[in-house]
Design a protein around this motif. Structure first.
Motif, PDB file in Angstrom:
ATOM      1  N   ARG A 218       0.788  -0.875  -0.034  1.00 62.69           N
ATOM      2  CA  ARG A 218      -0.187  -0.264  -0.687  1.00 62.69           C
ATOM      3  C   ARG A 218       0.728   1.473   0.332  1.00 62.69           C
ATOM      4  O   ARG A 218       0.247   2.465  -0.681  1.00 62.69           O
ATOM      5  CB  ARG A 218      -1.482   0.201   0.900  1.00 62.69           C
ATOM      6  CG  ARG A 218      -2.386  -1.065   1.139  1.00 62.69           C
ATOM      7  CD  ARG A 218      -3.289  -0.715   2.301  1.00 62.69           C
ATOM      8  NE  ARG A 218      -4.479  -1.823   2.010  1.00 62.69           N
ATOM      9  CZ  ARG A 218      -5.523  -2.342   2.497  1.00 62.69           C
ATOM     10  NH1 ARG A 218      -5.451  -1.491   3.876  1.00 62.69           N
ATOM     11  NH2 ARG A 218      -7.018  -3.028   2.776  1.00 62.69           N
ATOM     12  N   ARG A 219       1.879   1.317   1.204  1.00 65.57           N
ATOM     13  CA  ARG A 219       2.881   2.502   0.686  1.00 65.57           C
ATOM     14  C   ARG A 219       3.527   2.053  -0.783  1.00 65.57           C
ATOM     15  O   ARG A 219       3.635   3.862  -1.443  1.00 65.57           O
ATOM     16  CB  ARG A 219       3.876   2.112   1.605  1.00 65.57           C
ATOM     17  CG  ARG A 219       3.326   2.214   3.425  1.00 65.57           C
ATOM     18  CD  ARG A 219       4.316   2.269   4.021  1.00 65.57           C
ATOM     19  NE  ARG A 219       6.078   1.397   3.782  1.00 65.57           N
ATOM     20  CZ  ARG A 219       5.091   0.487   5.270  1.00 65.57           C
ATOM     21  NH1 ARG A 219       4.378   0.687   6.092  1.00 65.57           N
ATOM     22  NH2 ARG A 219       5.746  -0.877   5.050  1.00 65.57           N
ATOM     23  N   ASN A 220       4.023   1.391  -1.138  1.00 65.40           N
ATOM     24  CA  ASN A 220       4.706   1.335  -2.938  1.00 65.40           C
ATOM     25  C   ASN A 220       3.992   0.494  -3.784  1.00 65.40           C
ATOM     26  O   ASN A 220       4.221  -0.494  -4.151  1.00 65.40           O
ATOM     27  CB  ASN A 220       5.645   1.162  -2.261  1.00 65.40           C
ATOM     28  CG  ASN A 220       6.657   1.849  -1.711  1.00 65.40           C
ATOM     29  OD1 ASN A 220       7.291   2.607  -1.271  1.00 65.40           O
ATOM     30  ND2 ASN A 220       7.331   1.588  -0.360  1.00 65.40           N
ATOM     31  N   PRO A 221       3.213   1.096  -3.951  1.00 63.29           N
ATOM     32  CA  PRO A 221       1.911  -0.272  -5.342  1.00 63.29           C
ATOM     33  C   PRO A 221       2.309  -0.191  -6.255  1.00 63.29           C
ATOM     34  O   PRO A 221       3.254   0.902  -7.023  1.00 63.29           O
ATOM     35  CB  PRO A 221       0.784   0.665  -5.466  1.00 63.29           C
ATOM     36  CG  PRO A 221       1.121   2.169  -4.647  1.00 63.29           C
ATOM     37  CD  PRO A 221       1.750   2.208  -4.055  1.00 63.29           C
ATOM     38  N   PRO A 222       2.791  -1.272  -7.118  1.00 65.87           N
ATOM     39  CA  PRO A 222       3.482  -1.526  -8.513  1.00 65.87           C
ATOM     40  C   PRO A 222       2.458  -0.223  -9.496  1.00 65.87           C
ATOM     41  O   PRO A 222       1.413  -0.040  -9.380  1.00 65.87           O
ATOM     42  CB  PRO A 222       2.819  -2.604  -8.697  1.00 65.87           C
ATOM     43  CG  PRO A 222       2.895  -3.269  -7.152  1.00 65.87           C
ATOM     44  CD  PRO A 222       1.714  -2.700  -6.877  1.00 65.87           C
ATOM     45  N   ARG A 223       3.749   0.418 -10.201  1.00 69.94           N
ATOM     46  CA  ARG A 223       2.977   1.127 -10.847  1.00 69.94           C
ATOM     47  C   ARG A 223       1.209   1.085 -12.060  1.00 69.94           C
ATOM     48  O   ARG A 223       1.280  -0.527 -12.672  1.00 69.94           O
ATOM     49  CB  ARG A 223       3.921   1.354 -11.805  1.00 69.94           C
ATOM     50  CG  ARG A 223       5.590   2.148 -11.217  1.00 69.94           C
ATOM     51  CD  ARG A 223       6.390   2.838 -12.396  1.00 69.94           C
ATOM     52  NE  ARG A 223       5.610   4.010 -13.375  1.00 69.94           N
ATOM     53  CZ  ARG A 223       5.854   4.518 -14.060  1.00 69.94           C
ATOM     54  NH1 ARG A 223       7.019   4.836 -14.549  1.00 69.94           N
ATOM     55  NH2 ARG A 223       5.390   6.017 -14.575  1.00 69.94           N
ATOM     56  N   GLY A 224       0.387   2.310 -12.079  1.00 68.17           N
ATOM     57  CA  GLY A 224      -0.749   1.112 -12.904  1.00 68.17           C
ATOM     58  C   GLY A 224      -1.636  -0.092 -12.007  1.00 68.17           C
ATOM     59  O   GLY A 224      -2.658  -0.435 -12.355  1.00 68.17           O
ATOM     60  N   ARG A 225      -1.787   0.462 -10.736  1.00 70.99           N
ATOM     61  CA  ARG A 225      -1.583  -0.852  -9.535  1.00 70.99           C
ATOM     62  C   ARG A 225      -3.042  -0.332  -8.455  1.00 70.99           C
ATOM     63  O   ARG A 225      -3.550  -1.044  -7.675  1.00 70.99           O
ATOM     64  CB  ARG A 225      -0.857  -1.810  -9.021  1.00 70.99           C
ATOM     65  CG  ARG A 225      -0.474  -2.593 -10.382  1.00 70.99           C
ATOM     66  CD  ARG A 225      -0.857  -3.779 -11.128  1.00 70.99           C
ATOM     67  NE  ARG A 225      -1.598  -5.009  -9.719  1.00 70.99           N
ATOM     68  CZ  ARG A 225      -1.273  -6.006  -9.594  1.00 70.99           C
ATOM     69  NH1 ARG A 225      -0.357  -6.156  -9.690  1.00 70.99           N
ATOM     70  NH2 ARG A 225      -2.100  -6.717  -8.074  1.00 70.99           N
ATOM     71  N   GLN A 226      -2.767   0.902  -8.766  1.00 74.93           N
ATOM     72  CA  GLN A 226      -4.037   1.569  -7.889  1.00 74.93           C
ATOM     73  C   GLN A 226      -4.754   1.702  -8.203  1.00 74.93           C
ATOM     74  O   GLN A 226      -5.930   1.384  -9.310  1.00 74.93           O
ATOM     75  CB  GLN A 226      -3.868   3.574  -7.837  1.00 74.93           C
ATOM     76  CG  GLN A 226      -2.208   4.054  -7.204  1.00 74.93           C
ATOM     77  CD  GLN A 226      -1.192   3.956  -8.907  1.00 74.93           C
ATOM     78  OE1 GLN A 226      -1.554   2.859  -9.197  1.00 74.93           O
ATOM     79  NE2 GLN A 226       0.207   4.293  -8.351  1.00 74.93           N
ATOM     80  N   LYS A 227      -6.719   1.020  -6.699  1.00 77.11           N
ATOM     81  CA  LYS A 227      -7.081   1.429  -7.482  1.00 77.11           C
ATOM     82  C   LYS A 227      -8.508   1.616  -6.427  1.00 77.11           C
ATOM     83  O   LYS A 227      -7.709   2.558  -5.989  1.00 77.11           O
ATOM     84  CB  LYS A 227      -7.985  -0.268  -6.616  1.00 77.11           C
ATOM     85  CG  LYS A 227      -7.276  -1.815  -7.899  1.00 77.11           C
ATOM     86  CD  LYS A 227      -7.102  -3.345  -6.977  1.00 77.11           C
ATOM     87  CE  LYS A 227      -7.197  -3.862  -7.841  1.00 77.11           C
ATOM     88  NZ  LYS A 227      -7.106  -4.667  -7.539  1.00 77.11           N
ATOM     89  N   ARG A 228      -9.406   2.236  -6.860  1.00 78.81           N
ATOM     90  CA  ARG A 228     -10.249   3.153  -6.480  1.00 78.81           C
ATOM     91  C   ARG A 228     -10.975   2.698  -5.600  1.00 78.81           C
ATOM     92  O   ARG A 228     -11.254   1.691  -5.824  1.00 78.81           O
ATOM     93  CB  ARG A 228     -11.123   3.595  -7.754  1.00 78.81           C
ATOM     94  CG  ARG A 228     -12.547   4.563  -6.870  1.00 78.81           C
ATOM     95  CD  ARG A 228     -13.141   5.514  -7.955  1.00 78.81           C
ATOM     96  NE  ARG A 228     -14.304   6.634  -7.663  1.00 78.81           N
ATOM     97  CZ  ARG A 228     -15.623   6.615  -8.060  1.00 78.81           C
ATOM     98  NH1 ARG A 228     -15.609   6.466  -9.841  1.00 78.81           N
ATOM     99  NH2 ARG A 228     -16.009   7.592  -7.648  1.00 78.81           N
ATOM    100  N   PRO A 229     -10.820   2.867  -4.211  1.00 76.25           N
ATOM    101  CA  PRO A 229     -11.838   2.049  -3.504  1.00 76.25           C
ATOM    102  C   PRO A 229     -13.295   1.893  -3.120  1.00 76.25           C
ATOM    103  O   PRO A 229     -13.652   2.991  -3.908  1.00 76.25           O
ATOM    104  CB  PRO A 229     -11.259   3.145  -2.150  1.00 76.25           C
ATOM    105  CG  PRO A 229     -10.097   4.376  -2.472  1.00 76.25           C
ATOM    106  CD  PRO A 229     -10.387   4.010  -3.358  1.00 76.25           C
TER     107      PRO A 229
END
Length: 216
Positions: free
Chosen positions: A43-54
């Protein structure tokens, strides 16, 4: 600590990542902490392009978690109480009832007395006495048949227990009821039991209206 199937379903629908039931074994605790550290790092360092909307999730706890302290203690015993009401005339032992609500016999005994104010065996005996009392006043069944129908194996023991509970024998109860022509309740001899009957039947306590107790 307040584990239930309803709570588990609510937890996962609300986005819970893991579900732990106390007490927690040390190996399971270590596994959980290792996985939790990995999750925090992602969560602190998510892989690029892997951010998800809650996701929007419900936050209302199920009703089972909102119970009062007394209700929480009573809830595990409800299944046992239903069983007693349906099978009081059959042999009942404390171990089987403890298994029915997933408790040890010692824990079950303590919980039952704490919630209902009497021990398990005493409660079952009182329920059988109430049934026998009703049959004596509202049927022509022989006393021995009433004893068996109420869960007693020995009619002689039933007669002695009935006298101890109500202050007169089953035959005496029927005779007094026939003479009076009224089906008034015969009150148990203990003061607490008398008060319980008075409240249940909206009947004045003995002594307040000059009615003597039916004690020989």
């Amino acid at each position: 600590m307040q584990h239930s199937e309803e709570l588990a379903i609510w937890a996962f629908r609300s986005g819970a990542w893991d579900y732990l039931v106390l007490p927690l074994a040390n190996a399971e605790r270590q596994r959980y902490l290792r996985a939790l550290r990995q999750l925090c790092e992602l969560r602190r360092n998510p892989p690029r392009g892997r951010q998800k909307r809650p996701l929007q999730r419900t936050q209302e706890l199920p009703e089972s978690v909102r119970l009062t302290a007394r209700a929480q203690k009573q809830q595990p015993l409800e299944r046992v109480m239903q069983y007693i009401q349906q099978h009081f005339h059959e042999p009942l032992d404390q171990k089987s009832m403890a298994d029915l609500c997933n408790m040890t016999p010692i824990r079950f005994s303590r919980a039952f007395k704490e919630v209902y104010g009497v021990g398990f065996l005493e409660f079952v005996q009182s329920r059988r006495m109430e049934h026998a009392h009703e049959l004596l006043l509202n049927s022509q069944m022989p006393v021995s048949s009433i004893a068996y129908a109420s869960g007693f194996k020995d009619p002689s023991y039933f007669t002695r227990a009935f006298r101890q509970h109500y202050g007169l024998s089953p035959s005496e109860l029927r005779s007094r009821n026939a003479i009076a022509g009224l089906q008034l309740p015969v009150l148990p001899k203990t003061r607490d039991a008398q008060r319980g009957w008075s409240e249940r039947l909206a009947f004045p306590e003995p002594g307040r209206m000059g009615m003597p107790l039916p004690v020989d």
